[in-house]
Scaffold this motif. Structure first.
Motif: not given
Lengths: 461, 275, 464
Positions: B125, B149-150, B152-153, B158, B162, C9
């Protein structure tokens, strides 16, 4: 003079024996038929081996003889002294023996010698001569016997090199045990003396007592009081904390600046100059504290309306802080430069400024190493002696005021053990109990610090 | 790694790329860029344009200056004391060496991924949140969570991490670490991403994932990638630039370079005669 | 197999216009943060510079303090007097000469008797006579007059006669050491405005000093006493460093001849021969710890092992040397080991490959390459031992010794201990400077040792 001649003669004989071995081995290499046989070891090793075997037994005898001879001669001299000479105390006898020795060695006396002293001196002289003669005869014959015996053993197949190397290896091992023996010696001696101290004073009183005021009156009596170590421990910790409060920010920031910002020219000058501080003897720091820093702090305090004593925890702490700046800075410097460049690039590549990179990436990565460095510096500060002896004021009271005089464990060790060395009284023995405590504290700090630093190094290797 | 000979080499070109032309706008351009290490000139006046939403691969034998040149685009050469860059590099028409443009701002616009994955010794993180925090991109925790989050996506990581965002980034596998670094770079929303041999320390599977990722990212970023692996260049790039001894020998559409090189040095290199 | 596939994703990619908007917003935020961050950067850098500056200032302050206090002490007040070795006052027999057939003991006894006779001669009268040639009224104020010359000088004159009795009846002009308080007064190290009660010298003596200084009879000359004399308590002006210097020298020699060979040998064993197991691990940890054990603990070790158990003499350089040896050993071992470690294994393999034994490989090939590093480490260790004070205090070296030791078994002090003793002297006005001078001598020695080490490292160290 005599010893010098002896050494020269011995060295010459050693060289001679070495040559003999050399020549002999070359000779045995040529068989009766005139053809050459291959020696297992080169002639040099035969020479060295022969020299070793000739000298070692002789040297052993020499050492033992010289160790025993004075005692034996003395008792023989005493045995034939007339009864009136033995009438006095042990001390008189010792003085008499010194007079006789002086007479017999030709040193002379300031007054007239008594007749029996002269006879005894002559007897002593004669004994010594006989003793020396016997010794040399014995050494010579043993050496000769060893020479002949080992000379005969020189054969082409003798594994002289292996023998010599085994001796070398043995010597190396013997040398490396010295360091271990030192540790053992430290632990045993301090533990032994500290145990003797605890036969006078209970460990509870020592470790948890809050007054330090050993009186030199009731020696040997039980129920000694005033041996509470807490004021000393507190003084030690307070000074060390003040020192760290100065050295850590200055040392760390200096290391960061020199490692990350400074142009290489500045770095190449400033780094060694700061490290000069580490090489200065602590007695010099103590003197500096006494004549410069103490008076300065005192007047400075006066202008602020503070009552700062010239010799106080603050003075000692400040000067000790200066002393450990180079420890912190050079250790931190090493550690900071070990943080991989990739880590820095990662941060800079994201647009971080240099200081952000240092504060948020480099320092957190280097933290364990820096903590180790600080612990090492703390152990240094706790064990430091001369600065506190001169500048802490030597007042063993529990005080939270850094402007007051305090005392530390090291100061007390020095105070209790200088002057008369009377190893029977708790007043002297307490130094060993304090020393043991100090040893254990610094040992723990060192071990933890070394483990942390080692782990840290491995992480980036 | 041995360079395969022409016969053994099987170039696979992505045919999708051929159908989609470059969007046209020039994102960055270099004009007569020279780099000196001390007195030695490492790059001898290179001109190049990077177009929006296009992937350019830099290839060439080791020591040819391709990495050094790449690092000019976000002034990473500034961090090397003895390195000096001359010439002009424009980002959206503005000189990046201009006093008015801050290097901090430049690097926020032109991100970089390095040869060896270099996650910070912090949690996953925190690795992603580092950039946005630095630049003050978010005001509150929930915005930051969203960026993490975005990012990592988009880096395709992610799903894998996660549930362990608090565990250290250094505990991931090599390929995951590199994707973490990509996620870290895109978290500050750069316009250009420079990749310096991003797969050289990775195994083939991790490499193929990163390559797919590059393909995905090209929709939103301009990408320049240094690689020593010609197949990789062929697989991921729209254009390929061949460097040799500090010179840009040839730059052209990737298929052109590999099938119809104009310069004999390029041909020698891609056929494995040196390199 | 391909668990890491990421296609699913990325379906939620923002479209281009969204992206551009978002980027603009972010760029604005970045620009807004710039000023604050650059200020932060400047502050941080300034803090670093301040820290370096502070550290350098401390070095400067330390050296300036010591030099400014100590340098004047190398020049000391001397008084020039016409000394007449009056045969009326020096009434002694002829100096004994060894006769044939005389035993050594008998001769020494006669010599001692002659020296005792010489010892009874009142050399103060000779000095007083000489002073009264400069100040006629001195004879009436003998006490005040004798305060001009330090009391130790009478022994100096006695030694001159003892060396060469033929000077009796002759006269010569000598520079005698002035009293410490004269030196203090002349250099202005005491407030001249203070009243008589607080002055060390009487008003009359002070006037004489000023008068003689104006005449050039009293002068600051280079102080050989500081270097040639041992310590003194009765004649403070003649207190010197000779005894401490010789004591330190002896200890350094002991350290050199014990710590260096033993340290190098154990480093060689640990680095080249010892099997890597738990035991050698323990030894390694042990040595690292020993290097960080407070020096005073070594003093305790010396006090209990060497003095209490082995009954070695108190305050002798031999004990000090042994204690410092144990203290220096880890330094030498660590330095040697790191030098050996730096030598590439290929050199060992090369030697072993052509049939050398392990011992031969180490002693013929590895060790010669390591010598510069070993020397550097050893010199640094010796320099460190030279400045060490605390352990020496515990083995009795803090006692006052007024002679130069002849052997390592005699009482002695050491340079740092002498500094400790002098800083505690009650005549602060005089000894503050003299202590600083002693510190300058000590630092000069240490700096030269370090300079040699640095030179060695610069010129001989090979980087692999």
């Amino acid at each position: 003079m005599n010893n010098l001649v002896l050494i020269v003669v011995l060295l010459m004989m050693l060289a001679l024996v070495y040559q003999i071995g050399l020549v002999r081995s070359r000779k045995v290499a040529i068989t009766t038929s005139g053809s050459k046989v291959r020696l297992h070891s080169r002639p040099v090793y035969h020479g060295v081996l022969l020299a070793i075997w000739t000298v070692v037994p002789a040297a052993l005898i020499y050492a033992i003889w010289n160790f025993l001879q004075p005692g034996i001669i003395e008792s023989m001299v005493v045995a034939q002294l007339p009864p009136e000479a033995l009438a006095g105390t042990d001390n008189d006898l010792r003085i008499l023996l010194r007079r006789i020795t002086n007479l017999s060695t030709g040193f002379g006396l300031t007054d007239e010698a008594l007749p029996y002293e002269l006879t005894a001196a002559a007897y002593m002289q004669q004994l010594r001569v006989t003793g020396q003669t016997f010794m040399f005869a014995l050494i010579a014959s043993i050496a000769a016997a060893a020479l002949v015996f080992n000379w005969k053993r020189i054969q082409p197949e003798l594994r002289a090199r292996n023998h010599v190397e085994r001796v070398v290896r043995f010597l190396l091992i013997a040398c490396s045990t010295v360091a271990i023996l030192t540790t053992v010696g430290i632990v045993l001696s301090m533990f032994g003396e500290a145990m003797r101290f605890f036969s006078f004073v209970s460990p509870m009183d020592f470790f948890f007592g809050t007054t330090w005021n050993p009186r030199f009156s009731t020696i040997g009596a039980s129920g000694q009081t005033g041996f509470g170590m807490l004021p000393l421990l507190w003084g030690t910790l307070m000074i060390a904390l003040i020192a760290l409060a100065i050295a850590v920010p200055v040392g760390l920031m200096a290391a960061i600046y020199l490692a990350e910002y400074a142009p290489s020219k500045v770095r190449s000058v400033a780094k060694p100059v700061i490290e000069v501080l580490a090489g200065i003897p602590t007695i010099v720091y103590g003197f500096f504290a006494l004549i410069t820093v103490g008076p300065f702090l005192s007047t400075f305090g006066a202008t602020l309306g503070l009552d700062i004593r010239a010799t106080s925890a603050l003075t000692a702490g400040v000067v000790m802080g200066i002393m450990i700046i180079p420890f912190i800075s050079s250790l931190s410097d090493d550690i900071i430069t070990q943080v991989p460049k990739a880590m820095r690039d990662g941060s800079l590549g994201l647009g971080a400024t240099k200081s952000e990179t240092i504060r948020k990436v480099v320092l957190p990565a280097a933290l364990p190493g820096i903590v180790g460095a600080i612990l090492l510096a703390a152990s240094r500060a706790i064990g430091e002696t001369m600065i506190v002896v001169l500048a802490a004021g030597n007042s063993p009271v529990l005080t939270a005021n850094p402007f007051d005089a305090v005392s530390t464990m090291t100061v007390t060790i020095v105070n209790q053990l200088t002057g008369d060395l009377d190893f029977a009284s708790p007043q002297s023995l307490v130094a060993f109990a304090l020393g043991l405590t100090l040893f254990v504290i610094t040992l723990c700090l060192n071990v933890v610090a070394l483990v942390i630093v080692r782990k840290y190094r491995e992480q980036y290797e | 790694m041995e360079q395969p000979t022409m016969g053994a080499m099987q170039m696979t070109f992505d045919d999708k790329k051929e159908s989609k032309p470059a969007s046209g706008a020039i994102k960055m351009s270099a004009r007569d860029v020279k780099v000196f290490y001390g007195d030695a000139e490492a790059i001898h006046g290179v001109n190049m344009d990077l177009y929006e939403n296009e992937v350019v691969a830099f290839i060439g034998p080791s020591g040819c200056g391709k990495s050094t040149f790449l690092r000019c685009f976000n002034r990473m050469n500034d961090t090397i004391d003895i390195a000096r860059v001359t010439g002009e590099i424009l980002l959206d028409g503005q000189d990046i060496h201009d006093k008015k443009l801050d290097v901090v701002q430049l690097r926020a616009q032109v991100g970089m991924v390095f040869q060896k994955p270099n996650p910070f010794p912090k949690s996953i993180y925190e690795n992603i949140a580092y950039g946005p925090r630095l630049h003050g991109l978010v005001d509150n925790k929930s915005d930051l969570d969203e960026i993490v989050e975005t990012s990592l996506q988009r880096a395709g990581l992610w799903k894998e991490v996660k549930d362990r965002l608090d565990s250290p980034g250094t505990g991931l596998s090599g390929g995951q670490q590199q994707r973490l670094c990509i996620a870290r770079a895109i978290a500050v929303s750069p316009e250009v991403i420079l990749m310096d041999e991003p797969c050289s320390a990775l195994d083939p599977i991790a490499t193929s994932i990163i390559e797919e990722l590059i393909d995905e990212l090209k929709g939103s970023f301009t990408i320049a990638i240094v690689t020593h692996n010609m197949q990789q260049a062929a697989r991921v790039s729209d254009k390929t630039a061949f460097f040799h001894l500090g010179d840009l020998v040839e730059i052209n559409a990737t298929r052109e370079i590999f099938t119809n090189p104009q310069d004999s040095r390029t041909e020698d290199y891609i056929t494995g005669r040196f390199g | 197999m391909n668990m890491e596939a990421s296609n699913t994703e990325s379906t939620s990619l923002p479209d281009q216009t969204d992206l551009a908007k978002k980027r603009d917003l972010m760029q604005q935020r970045v620009s807004r943060s710039l000023k604050r961050r650059h200020n932060q950067e400047t502050r941080f850098k300034l803090m670093g510079m301040a820290a370096v500056g502070t550290a350098l200032a401390f070095v400067l302050l330390l050296f300036v303090t010591i030099l400014s206090k100590g340098l004047p002490a190398f020049w000391q007040a001397h008084i020039s007097l016409e000394i007449y070795f009056d045969e009326e006052i020096i009434q002694i027999d002829e100096k004994p000469v060894r006769m044939v057939n005389e035993s050594e003991a008998a001769f020494n006894q006669r010599m001692l008797a002659w020296q005792t006779q010489l010892g009874f001669v009142n050399f103060n009268r000779i000095i007083l006579d000489a002073i009264s040639k400069e100040i006629p009224e001195a004879r009436d104020y003998q006490r005040d007059a004798m305060r001009l010359v330090t009391s130790g000088e009478r022994f100096g004159l006695r030694n001159m006669v003892q060396e060469d009795p033929s000077i009796i009846g002759t006269s010569q002009r000598l520079w005698l050491l002035a009293d410490a308080n004269v030196d203090v007064w002349m250099k202005g190290n005491i407030n001249r405005e203070l009243g008589d009660a607080q002055q060390q010298l009487s008003a009359r003596t002070r006037d004489w000093v000023d008068e003689l200084e104006a005449k050039g009879v009293l002068k600051n000359r280079f102080s050989t006493a500081l270097f040639m004399n041992p310590d003194s308590r009765s004649s403070l002006a003649s207190a010197g460093l000779a005894g401490a210097f010789v004591g330190s020298l002896m200890m350094m020699l002991i350290v050199m001849f014990l710590a260096v060979p033993i340290g190098v040998a154990s480093a060689i064993y640990l680095e080249e021969f010892a099997p890597k197991n738990k035991l050698t691990d323990l030894i390694e940890v042990n040595i690292n710890n020993l290097a960080a054990v407070p020096s005073i603990v070594f003093g305790l070790l010396g006090a209990s092992v060497f003095i209490l158990w082995f009954k070695m003499p108190l305050s002798a350089p031999i004990v000090g040397g042994l204690v410092l040896t144990l203290m220096t050993l880890p330094t030498v071992i660590i330095a040697t080991r790191s030098t050996l470690k730096a030598i590439p294994p290929s050199i060992r393999s090369a030697a072993l490959g052509i049939g050398a034994s392990k011992v031969q490989a180490v002693f013929h090939h590895v060790l010669p390459l390591a010598i510069p590093g070993i020397l550097t480490g050893s010199i640094l260790g010796i320099a460190q031992a030279l400045g060490e004070t605390a352990p020496l205090l515990l083995i009795g070296m803090s006692s006052f010794v007024a002679s130069v030791p002849g052997t390592p078994f005699e009482q002695s002090t050491a340079l740092p201990v002498q500094i400790y003793l002098w800083q505690g002297n009650e005549l602060r006005n005089f000894f503050e400077a003299r202590t600083s001078a002693a510190i300058i001598v000590l630092l000069a020695l240490m700096i030269s040792l370090n300079a040699v080490a640095i030179w060695l490292r610069k010129h001989f160290e090979t980087r692999w």
